[in-house]
Design a protein around this motif. Structure first.
Motif, PDB file in Angstrom:
ATOM      1  N   UNK A   8      51.794  37.524  -2.960  1.00 19.30           N
ATOM      2  CA  UNK A   8      51.377  38.924  -3.034  1.00 19.30           C
ATOM      3  C   UNK A   8      52.537  39.856  -2.703  1.00 19.30           C
ATOM      4  N   UNK A   9      53.305  39.504  -1.684  1.00 17.19           N
ATOM      5  CA  UNK A   9      54.485  40.311  -1.337  1.00 17.19           C
ATOM      6  C   UNK A   9      55.475  40.316  -2.493  1.00 17.19           C
ATOM      7  N   UNK A  10      55.675  39.154  -3.106  1.00 13.74           N
ATOM      8  CA  UNK A  10      56.594  39.054  -4.237  1.00 13.74           C
ATOM      9  C   UNK A  10      56.107  39.898  -5.408  1.00 13.74           C
ATOM     10  N   UNK A  11      54.806  39.873  -5.681  1.00 16.38           N
ATOM     11  CA  UNK A  11      54.266  40.673  -6.778  1.00 16.38           C
ATOM     12  C   UNK A  11      54.447  42.160  -6.527  1.00 16.38           C
ATOM     13  N   UNK A  12      54.157  42.610  -5.326  1.00 13.14           N
ATOM     14  CA  UNK A  12      54.307  44.036  -5.007  1.00 13.14           C
ATOM     15  C   UNK A  12      55.768  44.465  -5.133  1.00 13.14           C
ATOM     16  N   UNK A  13      56.681  43.660  -4.603  1.00  4.83           N
ATOM     17  CA  UNK A  13      58.105  43.995  -4.707  1.00  4.83           C
ATOM     18  C   UNK A  13      58.561  44.009  -6.167  1.00  4.83           C
ATOM     19  N   UNK A  14      58.091  43.045  -6.948  1.00  2.00           N
ATOM     20  CA  UNK A  14      58.483  42.967  -8.357  1.00  2.00           C
ATOM     21  C   UNK A  14      57.945  44.144  -9.143  1.00  2.00           C
ATOM     22  N   UNK A  15      56.686  44.497  -8.925  1.00  2.00           N
ATOM     23  CA  UNK A  15      56.110  45.603  -9.692  1.00  2.00           C
ATOM     24  C   UNK A  15      56.751  46.941  -9.323  1.00  2.00           C
ATOM     25  N   UNK A  30      52.898  51.325 -18.314  1.00  2.13           N
ATOM     26  CA  UNK A  30      52.564  50.670 -17.061  1.00  2.13           C
ATOM     27  C   UNK A  30      51.852  49.344 -17.295  1.00  2.13           C
ATOM     28  N   UNK A  31      51.052  49.259 -18.333  1.00  2.70           N
ATOM     29  CA  UNK A  31      50.358  48.006 -18.646  1.00  2.70           C
ATOM     30  C   UNK A  31      51.354  46.887 -18.914  1.00  2.70           C
ATOM     31  N   UNK A  32      52.384  47.173 -19.686  1.00  2.00           N
ATOM     32  CA  UNK A  32      53.411  46.168 -19.967  1.00  2.00           C
ATOM     33  C   UNK A  32      54.196  45.800 -18.715  1.00  2.00           C
ATOM     34  N   UNK A  33      54.511  46.796 -17.884  1.00  2.00           N
ATOM     35  CA  UNK A  33      55.230  46.533 -16.629  1.00  2.00           C
ATOM     36  C   UNK A  33      54.373  45.661 -15.713  1.00  2.00           C
ATOM     37  N   UNK A  34      53.080  45.946 -15.651  1.00  2.00           N
ATOM     38  CA  UNK A  34      52.170  45.159 -14.824  1.00  2.00           C
ATOM     39  C   UNK A  34      52.108  43.713 -15.303  1.00  2.00           C
ATOM     40  N   UNK A  35      51.984  43.505 -16.620  1.00  2.00           N
ATOM     41  CA  UNK A  35      51.900  42.159 -17.178  1.00  2.00           C
ATOM     42  C   UNK A  35      53.201  41.387 -16.946  1.00  2.00           C
ATOM     43  N   UNK A  36      54.337  42.022 -17.177  1.00  2.00           N
ATOM     44  CA  UNK A  36      55.636  41.367 -16.950  1.00  2.00           C
ATOM     45  C   UNK A  36      55.787  41.013 -15.472  1.00  2.00           C
ATOM     46  N   UNK A  37      55.404  41.912 -14.581  1.00  2.00           N
ATOM     47  CA  UNK A  37      55.505  41.660 -13.143  1.00  2.00           C
ATOM     48  C   UNK A  37      54.615  40.509 -12.711  1.00  2.00           C
ATOM     49  N   UNK A  38      53.424  40.446 -13.254  1.00  2.00           N
ATOM     50  CA  UNK A  38      52.496  39.372 -12.901  1.00  2.00           C
ATOM     51  C   UNK A  38      53.029  38.013 -13.352  1.00  2.00           C
ATOM     52  N   UNK A  39      53.461  37.924 -14.597  1.00  2.00           N
ATOM     53  CA  UNK A  39      53.993  36.664 -15.116  1.00  2.00           C
ATOM     54  C   UNK A  39      55.259  36.273 -14.362  1.00  2.00           C
ATOM     55  N   UNK A  40      56.155  37.227 -14.181  1.00  2.00           N
ATOM     56  CA  UNK A  40      57.413  36.947 -13.488  1.00  2.00           C
ATOM     57  C   UNK A  40      57.187  36.517 -12.042  1.00  2.00           C
ATOM     58  N   UNK A  42      54.534  34.990 -10.670  1.00  2.00           N
ATOM     59  CA  UNK A  42      53.945  33.654 -10.586  1.00  2.00           C
ATOM     60  C   UNK A  42      54.978  32.593 -10.958  1.00  2.00           C
ATOM     61  N   UNK A  43      55.646  32.782 -12.092  1.00  2.00           N
ATOM     62  CA  UNK A  43      56.624  31.787 -12.548  1.00  2.00           C
ATOM     63  C   UNK A  43      57.795  31.691 -11.571  1.00  2.00           C
ATOM     64  N   UNK A  44      58.276  32.822 -11.122  1.00  2.00           N
ATOM     65  CA  UNK A  44      59.415  32.837 -10.207  1.00  2.00           C
ATOM     66  C   UNK A  44      59.068  32.228  -8.853  1.00  2.00           C
ATOM     67  N   UNK A  45      57.855  32.442  -8.372  1.00  2.00           N
ATOM     68  CA  UNK A  45      57.471  31.857  -7.088  1.00  2.00           C
ATOM     69  C   UNK A  45      57.360  30.343  -7.199  1.00  2.00           C
ATOM     70  N   UNK A  46      56.727  29.877  -8.271  1.00  2.00           N
ATOM     71  CA  UNK A  46      56.557  28.433  -8.429  1.00  2.00           C
ATOM     72  C   UNK A  46      57.881  27.719  -8.684  1.00  2.00           C
ATOM     73  N   UNK A  47      58.694  28.264  -9.562  1.00  2.00           N
ATOM     74  CA  UNK A  47      59.956  27.603  -9.915  1.00  2.00           C
ATOM     75  C   UNK A  47      61.045  27.911  -8.892  1.00  2.00           C
ATOM     76  N   UNK A  97      69.035  41.989 -12.349  1.00  2.00           N
ATOM     77  CA  UNK A  97      69.960  42.209 -11.234  1.00  2.00           C
ATOM     78  C   UNK A  97      69.228  42.871 -10.058  1.00  2.00           C
ATOM     79  N   UNK A  98      68.361  43.828 -10.353  1.00  2.00           N
ATOM     80  CA  UNK A  98      67.600  44.481  -9.286  1.00  2.00           C
ATOM     81  C   UNK A  98      66.623  43.503  -8.638  1.00  2.00           C
ATOM     82  N   UNK A  99      65.987  42.670  -9.441  1.00  2.00           N
ATOM     83  CA  UNK A  99      65.076  41.651  -8.907  1.00  2.00           C
ATOM     84  C   UNK A  99      65.844  40.669  -8.028  1.00  2.00           C
TER      85      UNK A  99
END
Length: 153
Positions: A8-15, A30-40, A42-47, A97-99
């Motif tokens: 959850x912390x990662x998602x908030x920081x990413x969004x 914002x819809x596209x930013x939300x979807x990209x943040x959600x996918x990124x 989850x994938x980034x946390x797991x990998x 780079x910001x992420x």
């Protein structure tokens, strides 16, 4: 529960980061930013966090997250037909780079609070074999006793 809080912390920081860069600066919806943040997230946390950070250090995990963020943001921006005068690769590079800068701090949090008291069942068994602590075999004998060996034959 620790992993849900960390994700959850990662998602908030990413969004927040992607909203500022992709929405405010480059005009993505914002819809596209939300979807990209959600996918990124989850994938980034797991990998990146569970897969790479638990086995290596912060630097390696941050570099891996940078590459993963670049690929995910670039692919999803192209798939969502984001139109802008700036090339998608440049937008994705700036966002990744910001992420990566945020990930440096997040990895310290995850290492300290999430992986701190994990059970051995969660962490891979081979993690401890990469510790560079080698032990040599030692014995009491300096040289073989040739006379004793001749008597035993």
């Amino acid at each position: 529960m620790k992993h849900i809080k960390a994700m959850a912390i990662k998602f908030v920081a990413t969004i927040v980061v992607l909203f500022v860069i992709l929405n405010v600066i480059f005009g993505m919806s914002f819809t596209n930013v939300f979807f990209i943040s959600l996918v990124l997230s989850v994938v980034s946390y797991l990998v990146g966090d569970i897969g790479i950070l638990s086995r290596t250090n912060n630097t390696v995990a941050t570099i891996a997250d940078f590459g993963l963020s670049l690929i995910v943001i670039w692919f999803l921006s192209a798939a969502l037909t984001f139109e802008n005068r700036t090339p998608l690769f440049i937008i994705s590079l700036i966002s990744a780079a910001a992420i990566a800068l945020v990930e440096i701090v997040f990895h310290k949090y995850v290492s300290s609070y999430t992986f701190e008291n994990e059970s051995e069942d969660f962490l891979p068994k081979h993690r401890y074999y990469y510790s560079n602590h080698y032990q040599t075999e030692a014995s009491k004998e300096i040289a073989p006793d040739i006379e004793k060996n001749k008597e035993n034959k």
